[in-house]
Design a protein around this motif. Structure first.
Motif, short mmCIF file in Angstrom:
data_model
loop_
_atom_site.label_atom_id
_atom_site.label_comp_id
_atom_site.label_asym_id
_atom_site.label_seq_id
_atom_site.Cartn_x
_atom_site.Cartn_y
_atom_site.Cartn_z
N LEU A 48 0.64 -0.44 -0.40
CA LEU A 48 0.00 -0.06 0.30
C LEU A 48 0.62 0.99 0.23
CD1 LEU A 48 -2.83 0.76 0.40
CD2 LEU A 48 -2.46 1.22 2.86
N LEU A 49 0.36 1.88 -1.09
CA LEU A 49 1.36 3.47 -0.85
C LEU A 49 0.16 4.57 -0.78
CD1 LEU A 49 2.82 2.36 -3.08
CD2 LEU A 49 3.83 4.10 -2.29
N ALA A 50 -0.05 5.50 -0.27
CA ALA A 50 -1.18 6.69 -0.27
C ALA A 50 -1.03 8.06 -0.08
CB ALA A 50 -1.66 6.26 1.56
N LEU A 51 -2.19 8.49 -0.57
CA LEU A 51 -1.24 10.42 0.35
C LEU A 51 -2.37 10.52 0.96
CD1 LEU A 51 -1.55 13.11 -0.91
CD2 LEU A 51 -3.49 13.45 -2.16
N PHE A 52 -1.93 11.55 2.40
CA PHE A 52 -2.59 11.75 3.36
C PHE A 52 -2.50 13.89 3.31
CE2 PHE A 52 0.07 7.70 3.98
CZ PHE A 52 -0.96 7.50 4.91
N GLY A 53 -3.79 13.81 3.76
CA GLY A 53 -4.20 15.74 4.03
C GLY A 53 -5.26 16.26 4.29
N THR A 54 -5.31 17.50 3.39
CA THR A 54 -7.11 17.35 3.90
C THR A 54 -7.61 18.65 3.06
OG1 THR A 54 -9.09 17.73 4.32
CG2 THR A 54 -7.28 18.30 6.05
N PRO A 55 -7.66 18.95 1.52
CA PRO A 55 -9.05 18.19 0.70
C PRO A 55 -7.66 16.92 0.05
CG PRO A 55 -8.89 20.49 -0.04
CD PRO A 55 -8.23 20.67 1.09
N VAL A 56 -8.11 15.78 -0.15
CA VAL A 56 -7.76 14.83 -0.85
C VAL A 56 -8.53 14.67 -2.25
CG1 VAL A 56 -5.35 14.24 0.98
CG2 VAL A 56 -7.72 13.48 0.49
N VAL A 91 -3.85 17.83 10.73
CA VAL A 91 -2.88 17.79 11.39
C VAL A 91 -2.23 16.75 12.36
CG1 VAL A 91 -0.69 19.35 12.41
CG2 VAL A 91 -2.03 19.43 10.17
N GLU A 92 -3.59 16.89 13.56
CA GLU A 92 -3.63 16.26 14.77
C GLU A 92 -3.94 14.21 14.61
OE1 GLU A 92 -6.03 18.47 13.96
OE2 GLU A 92 -5.08 20.07 15.12
N GLN A 93 -4.06 14.00 13.50
CA GLN A 93 -4.03 13.22 13.23
C GLN A 93 -2.54 12.01 12.40
OE1 GLN A 93 -7.90 13.15 10.76
NE2 GLN A 93 -8.78 11.91 11.95
N MET A 122 -1.61 19.37 1.74
CA MET A 122 -1.21 20.64 2.79
C MET A 122 -2.60 20.01 3.89
SD MET A 122 0.96 22.44 3.58
CE MET A 122 0.20 24.03 3.82
N PRO A 123 -2.36 20.01 5.15
CA PRO A 123 -1.91 21.23 6.00
C PRO A 123 -0.86 19.74 6.64
CG PRO A 123 -3.84 20.83 6.80
CD PRO A 123 -3.83 19.85 5.68
N CYS A 124 -0.49 19.22 5.72
CA CYS A 124 0.06 17.83 6.90
C CYS A 124 2.15 17.58 6.55
CB CYS A 124 0.02 16.53 6.44
SG CYS A 124 -2.27 16.85 7.62
N LYS A 125 1.68 18.81 5.86
CA LYS A 125 3.62 18.18 5.71
C LYS A 125 4.94 18.94 6.79
CE LYS A 125 3.38 19.91 0.27
NZ LYS A 125 2.83 20.28 -0.72
#
Ligand code: NAD
Length: 287
Positions: A11-19, A48-50, A70-73
């Motif tokens: 598995l690979l994935a993108l994390f952030g919001t919105p995606v 970010v909190e997650q 964004m906003p997780c970088k």
């Protein structure tokens, strides 16, 4: 797809919001299938909190890699085990790779930008550059130019909240890449900008100006364009900005932002798989 996914699929994935709007799942899944690689790429909407829980999941599911948007970088750069030189200087990462449990964070906006110049026959080594902007894209480009041996990076930004980031980039690069001369000036200072453009080999717009709905705006007066100047834009919507069109008219080599987007993906794919991204096939698939 249903035949491709099996009990071993990584598995690979993108994390952030919105995606939800992201083109990354389609791009990477096409390429994994094309190259016969047993991976699947998903997108997860997280804040970010997650992110600490995201990192627990990356380790628990032994994910191969993926992306942060964004906003997780910035928080991602604090949670990885190692950082690439550019990600360490910037304090953010948009890519992670998991090698036997060791998670390395990379930032590839700048690498993709420089790679796009390279495929257009422009080598940044020893070059004097002007970069307009001090936001995420601009900072990544400034750092990569310095790491890749540009001799000068003249940063111009308006007097807004990003200006101090340009000053901080200058300080960090003075410590990490002392052979590259970095200056910071106000974009409102038209005389300083004209002098810098006259002295430069490559001029880059990495602000939001030129992008829709600011497509009528260009920050460099076209009278400054000369045939031996390379003019590059990070903006890819519209594909040819007013600045790019004016640079073409003046006979400059003009390079738009679409290639930067593509080459970031190309660089990321190599980091995930060690393989070359199937560029031509993907472009046909997109058309
Ligand atoms: P950001 O919000 O982090 O930075 C915005 C920048 O624009 C700042 O430097 C700010 O000072 C400047 N700016 C804002 N209003 C301005 C004005 N009126 N005049 C002059 N400058 C102004 O944004 P970002 O994420 O760094 O994106 C910047 C640009 O880069 C966007 O146009 C985006 O489309 C582009 N981009 C392209 C790619 C690609 O792959 N081609 C990737 C990322 C970003």
């Amino acid at each position: 797809m249903e035949r491709r996914i099996n009990g071993h699929t990584g598995l690979l994935a993108l994390f952030g919001t919105p995606v939800g709007h992201s083109g990354s799942p389609a791009m990477y899944n096409f390429s994994f299938q094309h190259d016969g690689l047993d991976y699947a790429y998903m997108a997860f909407d997280v804040n970010v909190e997650q992110m600490p829980a995201v990192f627990d999941s990356i380790r628990l599911f032994n994910m191969r890699g993926g992306n942060f948007t964004m906003p997780c970088k910035n928080i991602a750069a604090e949670l990885v085990d190692k950082l690439s030189p550019a990600a360490e200087i910037i304090g953010a990462c948009n890519v992670f790779v998991n090698d036997a449990g060791v998670i390395t964070g990379h930032i590839t906006d700048g690498v993709g930008f420089v790679k796009n110049l390279e495929v257009n026959g422009v080598d940044v080594k020893g070059k004097k550059t002007v970069v307009l902007g001090a936001g995420g894209a601009a900072t990544a480009i400034q750092v990569q130019l310095a790491l890749d041996g540009a001799s000068e990076v003249a940063i111009f930004n308006i007097d807004d909240e990003f200006y101090s980031r340009a000053e901080s980039t200058k300080e960090k690069l003075a410590a990490r890449c002392p052979e590259c001369k970095v200056t910071v000036e106000h974009l409102e200072d038209k005389e300083a900008l004209a002098a810098a453009v006259n002295n430069a080999d490559i001029v880059i717009n990495a602000t939001i100006m030129g992008m829709k709905p600011h497509e009528d705006v260009t920050l460099i007066d076209k009278s400054l364009f000369r045939k031996d100047l390379v003019v590059a834009d990070t903006v890819y919507n519209p594909e040819k900005t007013k600045m790019i069109l004016e640079a073409e008219e003046a006979g400059c080599q003009a390079i738009g932002g679409k290639g930067m987007l593509l080459y970031q993906g190309v660089v990321n794919y190599s980091l995930f798989t060690g393989k070359d991204f199937p560029i031509e096939e993907y472009q046909k698939f997109q058309a």
